[in-house]
Scaffold this motif. Structure first.
Motif, PDB file in Angstrom:
ATOM      1  N   ASN A  61       0.845  -1.205   0.000  1.00  0.00           N
ATOM      2  CA  ASN A  61       0.000   0.000   0.000  1.00  0.00           C
ATOM      3  C   ASN A  61       0.876   1.249   0.000  1.00  0.00           C
ATOM      4  O   ASN A  61       2.074   1.171   0.251  1.00  0.00           O
ATOM      5  CB  ASN A  61      -0.916  -0.022   1.226  1.00  0.00           C
ATOM      6  N   ARG A  62       0.268   2.383  -0.272  1.00  0.00           N
ATOM      7  CA  ARG A  62       0.980   3.665  -0.348  1.00  0.00           C
ATOM      8  C   ARG A  62       1.948   3.686  -1.536  1.00  0.00           C
ATOM      9  O   ARG A  62       3.001   4.317  -1.461  1.00  0.00           O
ATOM     10  CB  ARG A  62       1.764   3.961   0.939  1.00  0.00           C
ATOM     11  N   ASP A  64       1.660   5.255  -4.109  1.00  0.00           N
ATOM     12  CA  ASP A  64       1.758   6.640  -4.608  1.00  0.00           C
ATOM     13  C   ASP A  64       2.898   7.395  -3.939  1.00  0.00           C
ATOM     14  O   ASP A  64       3.345   8.418  -4.438  1.00  0.00           O
ATOM     15  CB  ASP A  64       0.431   7.384  -4.356  1.00  0.00           C
ATOM     16  N   GLN A  65       3.373   6.890  -2.799  1.00  0.00           N
ATOM     17  CA  GLN A  65       4.466   7.569  -2.085  1.00  0.00           C
ATOM     18  C   GLN A  65       5.806   6.872  -2.289  1.00  0.00           C
ATOM     19  O   GLN A  65       6.835   7.360  -1.819  1.00  0.00           O
ATOM     20  CB  GLN A  65       4.141   7.610  -0.589  1.00  0.00           C
ATOM     21  N   THR A  88      -1.249  -1.056  -4.145  1.00  0.00           N
ATOM     22  CA  THR A  88      -2.409  -0.176  -3.997  1.00  0.00           C
ATOM     23  C   THR A  88      -2.056   1.220  -3.485  1.00  0.00           C
ATOM     24  O   THR A  88      -1.050   1.424  -2.828  1.00  0.00           O
ATOM     25  CB  THR A  88      -3.432  -0.763  -2.984  1.00  0.00           C
ATOM     26  N   LYS A  91      -5.779   5.282  -0.481  1.00  0.00           N
ATOM     27  CA  LYS A  91      -6.391   6.601  -0.294  1.00  0.00           C
ATOM     28  C   LYS A  91      -7.208   6.999  -1.531  1.00  0.00           C
ATOM     29  O   LYS A  91      -8.340   7.442  -1.420  1.00  0.00           O
ATOM     30  CB  LYS A  91      -5.307   7.636  -0.025  1.00  0.00           C
ATOM     31  N   ASN A 133      -1.085   2.592  10.944  1.00  0.00           N
ATOM     32  CA  ASN A 133      -0.726   3.623   9.979  1.00  0.00           C
ATOM     33  C   ASN A 133      -0.322   3.109   8.592  1.00  0.00           C
ATOM     34  O   ASN A 133       0.040   3.889   7.726  1.00  0.00           O
ATOM     35  CB  ASN A 133       0.389   4.533  10.551  1.00  0.00           C
ATOM     36  N   VAL A 134      -0.379   1.804   8.356  1.00  0.00           N
ATOM     37  CA  VAL A 134      -0.070   1.334   6.989  1.00  0.00           C
ATOM     38  C   VAL A 134      -1.215   1.645   6.036  1.00  0.00           C
ATOM     39  O   VAL A 134      -1.035   1.648   4.829  1.00  0.00           O
ATOM     40  CB  VAL A 134       0.220  -0.186   6.869  1.00  0.00           C
ATOM     41  N   GLY A 135      -2.407   1.888   6.610  1.00  0.00           N
ATOM     42  CA  GLY A 135      -3.572   2.163   5.762  1.00  0.00           C
ATOM     43  C   GLY A 135      -4.576   1.023   5.765  1.00  0.00           C
ATOM     44  O   GLY A 135      -5.390   0.900   4.851  1.00  0.00           O
ATOM     45  N   LYS A 136      -4.555   0.226   6.815  1.00  0.00           N
ATOM     46  CA  LYS A 136      -5.427  -0.950   6.874  1.00  0.00           C
ATOM     47  C   LYS A 136      -6.908  -0.563   6.826  1.00  0.00           C
ATOM     48  O   LYS A 136      -7.670  -1.130   6.045  1.00  0.00           O
ATOM     49  CB  LYS A 136      -5.134  -1.764   8.147  1.00  0.00           C
ATOM     50  N   THR A 138      -8.276   2.215   5.772  1.00  0.00           N
ATOM     51  CA  THR A 138      -8.583   2.833   4.476  1.00  0.00           C
ATOM     52  C   THR A 138      -8.739   1.746   3.413  1.00  0.00           C
ATOM     53  O   THR A 138      -9.669   1.785   2.598  1.00  0.00           O
ATOM     54  CB  THR A 138      -7.451   3.807   4.084  1.00  0.00           C
ATOM     55  N   LYS A 150     -13.427   4.824  11.176  1.00  0.00           N
ATOM     56  CA  LYS A 150     -12.417   3.892  11.658  1.00  0.00           C
ATOM     57  C   LYS A 150     -12.751   3.424  13.079  1.00  0.00           C
ATOM     58  O   LYS A 150     -13.073   4.228  13.940  1.00  0.00           O
ATOM     59  CB  LYS A 150     -11.080   4.616  11.659  1.00  0.00           C
TER      60      LYS A 150
HETATM   61  P1  GDP Z   1      -4.382   2.150   9.790  1.00  0.00           P
HETATM   62  O1  GDP Z   1      -3.876   2.647  11.106  1.00  0.00           O
HETATM   63  O2  GDP Z   1      -3.471   1.152   9.187  1.00  0.00           O
HETATM   64  O3  GDP Z   1      -5.801   1.671   9.814  1.00  0.00           O
HETATM   65  O4  GDP Z   1      -4.267   3.417   8.811  1.00  0.00           O
HETATM   66  P2  GDP Z   1      -5.416   4.353   8.186  1.00  0.00           P
HETATM   67  O5  GDP Z   1      -6.249   3.589   7.220  1.00  0.00           O
HETATM   68  O6  GDP Z   1      -6.133   5.035   9.281  1.00  0.00           O
HETATM   69  O7  GDP Z   1      -4.511   5.384   7.346  1.00  0.00           O
HETATM   70  C1  GDP Z   1      -3.635   6.281   7.960  1.00  0.00           C
HETATM   71  C2  GDP Z   1      -3.479   7.528   7.086  1.00  0.00           C
HETATM   72  O8  GDP Z   1      -2.829   7.178   5.866  1.00  0.00           O
HETATM   73  C3  GDP Z   1      -4.794   8.155   6.681  1.00  0.00           C
HETATM   74  O9  GDP Z   1      -4.622   9.557   6.673  1.00  0.00           O
HETATM   75  C4  GDP Z   1      -5.020   7.655   5.258  1.00  0.00           C
HETATM   76  O10 GDP Z   1      -5.769   8.559   4.468  1.00  0.00           O
HETATM   77  C5  GDP Z   1      -3.598   7.550   4.742  1.00  0.00           C
HETATM   78  N1  GDP Z   1      -3.438   6.509   3.705  1.00  0.00           N
HETATM   79  C6  GDP Z   1      -3.893   5.238   3.735  1.00  0.00           C
HETATM   80  N2  GDP Z   1      -3.541   4.574   2.620  1.00  0.00           N
HETATM   81  C7  GDP Z   1      -2.847   5.454   1.845  1.00  0.00           C
HETATM   82  C8  GDP Z   1      -2.213   5.366   0.547  1.00  0.00           C
HETATM   83  O11 GDP Z   1      -2.206   4.327  -0.133  1.00  0.00           O
HETATM   84  N3  GDP Z   1      -1.575   6.491   0.109  1.00  0.00           N
HETATM   85  C9  GDP Z   1      -1.532   7.637   0.837  1.00  0.00           C
HETATM   86  N4  GDP Z   1      -0.888   8.687   0.309  1.00  0.00           N
HETATM   87  N5  GDP Z   1      -2.115   7.752   2.048  1.00  0.00           N
HETATM   88  C10 GDP Z   1      -2.763   6.688   2.542  1.00  0.00           C
END
Ligand code: GDP
Length: 288
Positions: A61-62, A64-65, A88, A91, A133-136, A138, A150
């Motif tokens: 994930n991420r 794009d970064q 993926t 976001k 914070n990995v984006g799980k 999302t 969330k």
């Molecule tokens: P979790 O703690 O793993 O559940 O993480 P979150 O789903 O809460 O995501 C943490 C932050 O990262 C949020 O601000 C999301 O919008 C952002 N985020 C999640 N996935 C991505 C991605 O693929 N790209 C980017 N740029 N940001 C993302």
């Protein structure tokens, strides 16, 4: 900066550990969400041992970064370990449509054996794991169309396990409890610090920013030159680059010294906001 994970995380692995073990028999596959910028550092190594034998889908994930070339290398690396891989940007939703077909390809033999037993269209269940914070959340929301906010993810706040439907024959198990990162290698902690997966207030920001400067100077010098208008010499120490950038920005204190602390925060903020570009901060070769 303290460099062992025990001083950063409460180490409450017991709950996720128990849950993973208890639920493993109820799922067909395990989906591990990783940060494409630091795919190895964002894994919890216990997951391998706890889920041994289960088909594995890695979600990078991420993307794009991350550096697109490096993401390709990481995908190839995980495939070479026998995992299915998708890339993926949760976001924006990029790549998430690949999820269900990737699961079905991964579980091809299992689906065939269910069908041989007359279980046509049996629901496939996938456990989703990832460090904070990995984006799980999302990712799960995008894949399932779930709109709920969330779930509470703070230590000590209990929440039950959640089955989240993706379609008629695919369900996700959103895991309760926090899967902390785990590491002995201080470099792993530093990389988690770069991305913001470790809270800034437990780290020395100047030290962290100097290390990021050193890495970017060695691997992506042009990006530093472009953003901060500084020349980058081969092997130049990170603190020196930080000072140069701070000077260029005019962050001077009385007496003419560069305010490197201010520059450190700016660098980390700008890096995390993607203003410097797309970088991958560790390479598969280092882990092969
Ligand atoms: P979790 O703690 O793993 O559940 O993480 P979150 O789903 O809460 O995501 C943490 C932050 O990262 C949020 O601000 C999301 O919008 C952002 N985020 C999640 N996935 C991505 C991605 O693929 N790209 C980017 N740029 N940001 C993302």
């Amino acid at each position: 900066m303290q460099l062992d994970s025990l001083s950063w995380f409460p180490g409450h692995m017991t709950k996720p550990r128990r849950m993973i073990t208890a639920e493993l028999g109820n799922v067909d596959a395990v989906c591990e969400i990783l940060d494409a910028r630091i795919p190895m550092s964002s894994r919890n190594p216990d997951v391998d041992e706890l889920t041994a034998g289960k088909p594995r889908l890695i979600v990078l994930n991420r993307v794009d970064q991350a550096d697109p070339e490096m993401t390709k290398k990481w995908a190839a690396y995980f495939r070479s370990l026998g995992c299915a891989v998708i890339e993926t940007d949760a976001k924006q939703g990029g790549g998430v449509k690949q999820f269900s077909s990737a699961v079905r390809t991964l579980l091809h033999d299992k689906i065939a054996s269910y069908e041989a037993k007359g279980q046509i269209g049996r629901v496939l269940r996938v456990m989703v794991l990832g460090i904070p914070n990995v984006g799980k959340s999302t990712f799960i929301n995008k894949v399932s169309g779930r709109k709920t906010a969330k779930a509470e993810d703070r230590p000590g706040v209990t929440r039950g396990k959640q089955w989240v439907p993706v379609d008629k024959t695919l369900e996700l198990l959103d895991t309760p409890g926090i899967l902390w990162p785990k590491f002995e290698d201080p470099n792993v902690g530093v990389r988690l610090g770069f991305t913001g997966a470790i809270r800034d207030d437990v780290m020395d920001m100047e030290d962290l920013a100097s290390r990021l400067m050193a890495y970017l100077g060695a691997h992506y010098p042009d990006a530093l030159t472009e953003r901060y208008k500084i020349a980058v010499e081969p092997g130049e120490p990170g603190w020196e680059l930080l000072e140069k950038a701070g000077r260029k920005r005019g962050f001077l204190m009385s007496g003419g010294e560069v305010n490197t602390e201010r520059m450190a925060r700016i660098l980390l903020d700008e890096y995390r906001a993607g203003k410097l570009g797309r970088f991958t901060l560790e390479l598969p070769e280092e882990n092969a």
